[in-house]
Enzyme design. Sequence first.
Site, PDB file in Angstrom:
ATOM      1  N   ASP A 181       0.859  -1.190   0.000  1.00 24.02           N
ATOM      2  CA  ASP A 181       0.000   0.000   0.000  1.00 24.02           C
ATOM      3  C   ASP A 181       0.888   1.231   0.000  1.00 24.02           C
ATOM      4  O   ASP A 181       1.133   1.833   1.050  1.00 24.02           O
ATOM      5  CB  ASP A 181      -0.888   0.028   1.249  1.00 24.02           C
TER       6      ASP A 181
ATOM      7  N   ARG B  36       4.264   2.928   3.189  1.00 24.32           N
ATOM      8  CA  ARG B  36       5.061   1.879   3.838  1.00 24.32           C
ATOM      9  C   ARG B  36       6.563   2.106   3.648  1.00 24.32           C
ATOM     10  O   ARG B  36       7.357   1.543   4.385  1.00 24.32           O
ATOM     11  CB  ARG B  36       4.701   0.502   3.276  1.00 24.32           C
TER      12      ARG B  36
ATOM     13  N   ARG C 115      -6.699  10.968   1.474  1.00 21.78           N
ATOM     14  CA  ARG C 115      -6.063   9.995   0.583  1.00 21.78           C
ATOM     15  C   ARG C 115      -6.594  10.076  -0.844  1.00 21.78           C
ATOM     16  O   ARG C 115      -6.059   9.433  -1.743  1.00 21.78           O
ATOM     17  CB  ARG C 115      -6.299   8.587   1.134  1.00 21.78           C
TER      18      ARG C 115
ATOM     19  N   LYS D  19      -8.603   1.655  -6.091  1.00 23.89           N
ATOM     20  CA  LYS D  19      -9.362   1.309  -4.894  1.00 23.89           C
ATOM     21  C   LYS D  19     -10.150   2.535  -4.423  1.00 23.89           C
ATOM     22  O   LYS D  19      -9.794   3.663  -4.776  1.00 23.89           O
ATOM     23  CB  LYS D  19      -8.438   0.775  -3.795  1.00 23.89           C
ATOM     24  N   HIS D  20     -11.260   2.347  -3.725  1.00 30.22           N
ATOM     25  CA  HIS D  20     -11.907   1.130  -3.239  1.00 30.22           C
ATOM     26  C   HIS D  20     -13.289   1.074  -3.900  1.00 30.22           C
ATOM     27  O   HIS D  20     -14.204   1.778  -3.468  1.00 30.22           O
ATOM     28  CB  HIS D  20     -12.068   1.152  -1.733  1.00 30.22           C
TER      29      HIS D  20
ATOM     30  N   HIS E 299     -12.921   0.197   8.097  1.00 32.99           N
ATOM     31  CA  HIS E 299     -12.088  -0.597   8.994  1.00 32.99           C
ATOM     32  C   HIS E 299     -12.848  -0.968  10.266  1.00 32.99           C
ATOM     33  O   HIS E 299     -12.406  -1.838  11.028  1.00 32.99           O
ATOM     34  CB  HIS E 299     -10.825   0.181   9.378  1.00 32.99           C
TER      35      HIS E 299
ATOM     36  N   ASP F 171     -10.582  -5.830  -0.592  1.00 33.92           N
ATOM     37  CA  ASP F 171      -9.884  -5.141   0.481  1.00 33.92           C
ATOM     38  C   ASP F 171      -9.668  -6.187   1.576  1.00 33.92           C
ATOM     39  O   ASP F 171     -10.219  -7.294   1.524  1.00 33.92           O
ATOM     40  CB  ASP F 171     -10.722  -3.955   0.976  1.00 33.92           C
TER      41      ASP F 171
END
Length: 403
Positions: free
Chosen positions: A132, A140, A197, A226-227, A239, A309
């Site tokens: 990601d 990351r 984002r 995404k998403h 989440h 996801d």
Amino acid sequence: MRRHIPLRIAGALAIVAVLSSAGAASARTQPVTQTRPAVVQPAAVQPATSGGPATQAAVLVAEMTTAQRAASIVMGHISSTDPAALSAYMSSTGIGGFILMGANVPGSEAELQAVTASLAVDRALPPLIAIDQEGGYVSRLPWDDFAASSTLKDRPAAEASTAFAARASLVARGGANVNFGVVADTTADTSSFIFGRSLGADPAAAADRVAAAVTAEEPFVASTLKHFPGHGAAPGDSHELIPNTDKSFEQWQQSDALPFVAGIDAGASLLMFGHLSYTAVDAAPASLSARWHEIARDDLGFEGVIVTDDLGMLQSTGIPEYADPVTNAVAAVAAGNDLVLAIAHSTPESAAQLSAGIALAVDTGELPAERLQDAAERVMTLRLERAASSAVWAPCADCTPAS
């Protein structure tokens, strides 16, 4: 299987293929002012079969057992940077993919290359190694300082092209071949978890940036949208719960759909389905909705790999019907997902459990064998495509172009 998209880089970049890990480690990645691409690609790794990737994939999948096919469509994860542990995990599970999270990323690019190399237990057919790497809020790779959505959402599409080409080169240099990095969700709600984002609050403007990002990433890695079908209209964080909206299908087509359509037309290799519900279309989360998968395939013409996801997010909602990870995985494949992703709540045994559960569902008739075969062939095709694109790329301003 996927429409052919010419590999090209838009914007001010010079692309150099670095043919050894030592060279990749020493190259300095930075914004580039040159515009003429210089590209060298090593000879592709050729599988034992002939024909294009889709033909080769069909042959390879036909030779697999049901258990092997099931394992090939699972993307798993363990939290480790130990090459021996990672290699053993991939060898023992036989899974087709691995997602790198923060716990898998050491302090340097050279160390990351050792991590990703250990995941490729079959050099001729490496797994899908995903990350990601959106940049900014979700990053990351600590060494990624290229422009992210918080800046790009108000800038011309050409700047998204430059940033995502550079970002994707970092992903490729680190040894990953899939980036879950292009957020096609749009929202003007600053309180939404997806706002920071997103590549824009206006769907039409965001669509241009999404297309530019995908076009820039594809020469380096398999780019992911995404998403789907879009978090912007559905308040809440997936989440923790299943966000929902009563927006009609027609309203969706004129708004949230636009960036996804643009990204698909730009040649995105993967489409990630979100755990959110457009109740006027289907009460089920899109990730488990056959109707939304039909829309992606038939209405939008997407021919690549559909990935869920993180299925662990469904468990995190606390909703009883989503408490069992194997049930969720089987339902996801039955709905039309080709690759199931498992991170949250997973253990080192989870990938094998999901594989066994999917295989059992086929054996009992709960999951049509043809659906598993189709999913396995799509995933295998993408693996072969990435194996054939084996150059390591680095955009830089002070490199001497290769001859």
